[in-house]
Scaffold this motif. Sequence first.
Motif, PDB file in Angstrom:
ATOM      1  N   GLN A  98      -8.030  -2.847  -1.524  1.00 44.30           N
ATOM      2  CA  GLN A  98      -6.990  -2.050  -1.487  1.00 44.30           C
ATOM      3  C   GLN A  98      -5.659  -2.452  -2.262  1.00 44.30           C
ATOM      4  O   GLN A  98      -4.948  -1.897  -2.863  1.00 44.30           O
ATOM      5  CB  GLN A  98      -6.788  -1.187  -0.338  1.00 44.30           C
ATOM      6  CG  GLN A  98      -7.784  -0.286   0.558  1.00 44.30           C
ATOM      7  CD  GLN A  98      -7.515   0.267   1.852  1.00 44.30           C
ATOM      8  OE1 GLN A  98      -6.399   0.901   1.861  1.00 44.30           O
ATOM      9  NE2 GLN A  98      -8.127   0.088   2.767  1.00 44.30           N
ATOM     10  N   LEU A  99      -5.564  -3.809  -1.683  1.00 43.34           N
ATOM     11  CA  LEU A  99      -4.363  -4.647  -2.006  1.00 43.34           C
ATOM     12  C   LEU A  99      -4.443  -4.981  -3.595  1.00 43.34           C
ATOM     13  O   LEU A  99      -3.335  -4.665  -4.334  1.00 43.34           O
ATOM     14  CB  LEU A  99      -4.063  -5.695  -1.291  1.00 43.34           C
ATOM     15  CG  LEU A  99      -3.512  -5.630   0.001  1.00 43.34           C
ATOM     16  CD1 LEU A  99      -3.610  -6.978   0.854  1.00 43.34           C
ATOM     17  CD2 LEU A  99      -2.149  -4.960   0.201  1.00 43.34           C
ATOM     18  N   ILE A 131       1.281  -1.069  -8.971  1.00 45.11           N
ATOM     19  CA  ILE A 131       2.250  -1.449  -9.195  1.00 45.11           C
ATOM     20  C   ILE A 131       3.010  -2.029 -10.415  1.00 45.11           C
ATOM     21  O   ILE A 131       4.133  -1.986 -10.669  1.00 45.11           O
ATOM     22  CB  ILE A 131       2.715  -2.206  -7.711  1.00 45.11           C
ATOM     23  CG1 ILE A 131       2.665  -1.263  -6.551  1.00 45.11           C
ATOM     24  CG2 ILE A 131       4.126  -2.973  -7.602  1.00 45.11           C
ATOM     25  CD1 ILE A 131       2.556  -2.149  -5.229  1.00 45.11           C
ATOM     26  N   LEU A 132       2.362  -2.949 -10.652  1.00 40.74           N
ATOM     27  CA  LEU A 132       2.659  -4.110 -11.762  1.00 40.74           C
ATOM     28  C   LEU A 132       2.782  -3.014 -13.116  1.00 40.74           C
ATOM     29  O   LEU A 132       3.798  -3.051 -13.855  1.00 40.74           O
ATOM     30  CB  LEU A 132       1.386  -4.982 -11.906  1.00 40.74           C
ATOM     31  CG  LEU A 132       1.643  -5.856 -13.322  1.00 40.74           C
ATOM     32  CD1 LEU A 132       3.018  -6.946 -13.206  1.00 40.74           C
ATOM     33  CD2 LEU A 132       0.476  -6.893 -13.641  1.00 40.74           C
ATOM     34  N   LEU A 147       1.014  -1.449   0.157  1.00 37.68           N
ATOM     35  CA  LEU A 147      -0.020  -0.118   0.161  1.00 37.68           C
ATOM     36  C   LEU A 147       0.794   1.168   0.037  1.00 37.68           C
ATOM     37  O   LEU A 147       0.532   2.285  -0.769  1.00 37.68           O
ATOM     38  CB  LEU A 147      -0.951   0.158   1.258  1.00 37.68           C
ATOM     39  CG  LEU A 147      -1.974  -1.196   1.381  1.00 37.68           C
ATOM     40  CD1 LEU A 147      -2.800  -1.178   2.523  1.00 37.68           C
ATOM     41  CD2 LEU A 147      -2.846  -1.190   0.053  1.00 37.68           C
ATOM     42  N   LEU A 148       2.107   1.293   0.787  1.00 36.81           N
ATOM     43  CA  LEU A 148       2.999   2.386   0.775  1.00 36.81           C
ATOM     44  C   LEU A 148       3.504   2.672  -0.642  1.00 36.81           C
ATOM     45  O   LEU A 148       3.644   3.669  -1.025  1.00 36.81           O
ATOM     46  CB  LEU A 148       3.823   2.076   1.796  1.00 36.81           C
ATOM     47  CG  LEU A 148       5.085   3.171   1.924  1.00 36.81           C
ATOM     48  CD1 LEU A 148       4.362   4.385   2.344  1.00 36.81           C
ATOM     49  CD2 LEU A 148       6.142   2.906   2.920  1.00 36.81           C
ATOM     50  N   SER A 149       4.047   1.532  -1.396  1.00 35.56           N
ATOM     51  CA  SER A 149       4.523   1.698  -2.636  1.00 35.56           C
ATOM     52  C   SER A 149       3.608   2.171  -3.580  1.00 35.56           C
ATOM     53  O   SER A 149       3.622   3.088  -4.323  1.00 35.56           O
ATOM     54  CB  SER A 149       4.898   0.188  -3.280  1.00 35.56           C
ATOM     55  OG  SER A 149       6.070  -0.191  -2.498  1.00 35.56           O
ATOM     56  N   ALA A 150       2.314   1.774  -3.466  1.00 34.90           N
ATOM     57  CA  ALA A 150       1.224   2.265  -4.614  1.00 34.90           C
ATOM     58  C   ALA A 150       0.899   3.701  -4.077  1.00 34.90           C
ATOM     59  O   ALA A 150       0.722   4.450  -5.067  1.00 34.90           O
ATOM     60  CB  ALA A 150       0.130   1.434  -4.146  1.00 34.90           C
TER      61      ALA A 150
END
Length: 357
Positions: A214-215, A222-223, A18-21
């Motif tokens: 959310q994930l 991210i992908l 979630l942080l990366s997104a």
Amino acid sequence: MSGPITAIFTTSDPFTVLLSAAILRAAISVAGARTAAAELASEHQRQRDAQTLLMDLAGAASQNAVQQQLNEAEQLFTHLLTLADKIGLASQIGASKPKRPQQEDEQTLAAYAFQLQTLNQELQPLIEAEALRRERSLEAQADVDLEQAAAAAIPQSLAARLLRRVAHLPQIPASVTGLAAQLARSLPGAQADLLATELRLQIQAALEADLQRQLQEANALILGQTLQDLGYQVEDIAETLFVDGGTVHFRQSSWGNYMVRMRIDPKTSSANFNVIRAVSEADNERSVLDHLAEDRWCSEFPALLKALEARGLHLQVTRRLEAGELPVQLVAAHKLPVFSDASPVLHHRQLKTRQIP
């Protein structure tokens, strides 16, 4: 080995994903603002660069205003860092902060303030939600003896307290609100205890479903962005890709008629990668270049695994065939996306995934 590849998506730390997104969304917003500013400058034929217009977006009209904007952004980030520290996430949040530029001119500082403000907007709800999630977890642990906990509380108060656990959700399931209403109308006793137990279970299920939503949205972002960061041209990826499934195509601009087709299966949380070749009806013969295309993709695949892992998204390879074990799939060109030779840019649009021909 360089034939079709099947892998399972796994997430060891949901917060990292979630942080990366959130960081990616902030970067995309900043890049979008720069692009819009540049287009606006061109449209108005003004001799002002995009950074100057970006300063306007940040609300800075003078050096003092810029400094005020920057101070507020710094103060908010410090506050978020303090909150993150209380739940053991200070190092991850601290690492997300952009480096302050060495230049102290007004335009550069305005651009930096805007960048930090945008990041804060993404981080604040994420950190607050994680803190709330952990608080709810502690509350749930305190309610180990459900019957005793229910009996000790007035049903109306207990229903209101339990509902607060899902107050942040975009939409509270009807099953939860219905049970809460029944509990609030109940008298203390066995019936209220049963309703409270079922309400807790329904609330936990709703929270888990929201986290998975959310994930899944974060995974899609991210992908797609990771593929672009690695230099691939990528078909637009829908946020619902990991929910509805579908296919996504991507390629390097030098690949000619070859591309990789990625098929997502949400039931098994798996992805299948295979090289395909776009052909016309008059040109559908096998080529000696097929083998080379598979080998080329094989040599690049580990870099994708590593880049995704750095953002918290892991791929565990479960099947990998030898080159030539299965022929490269030939697909009619008109059924495939059309890529230009331009380099990929930082963007994220939401379109429906196309069906497999």
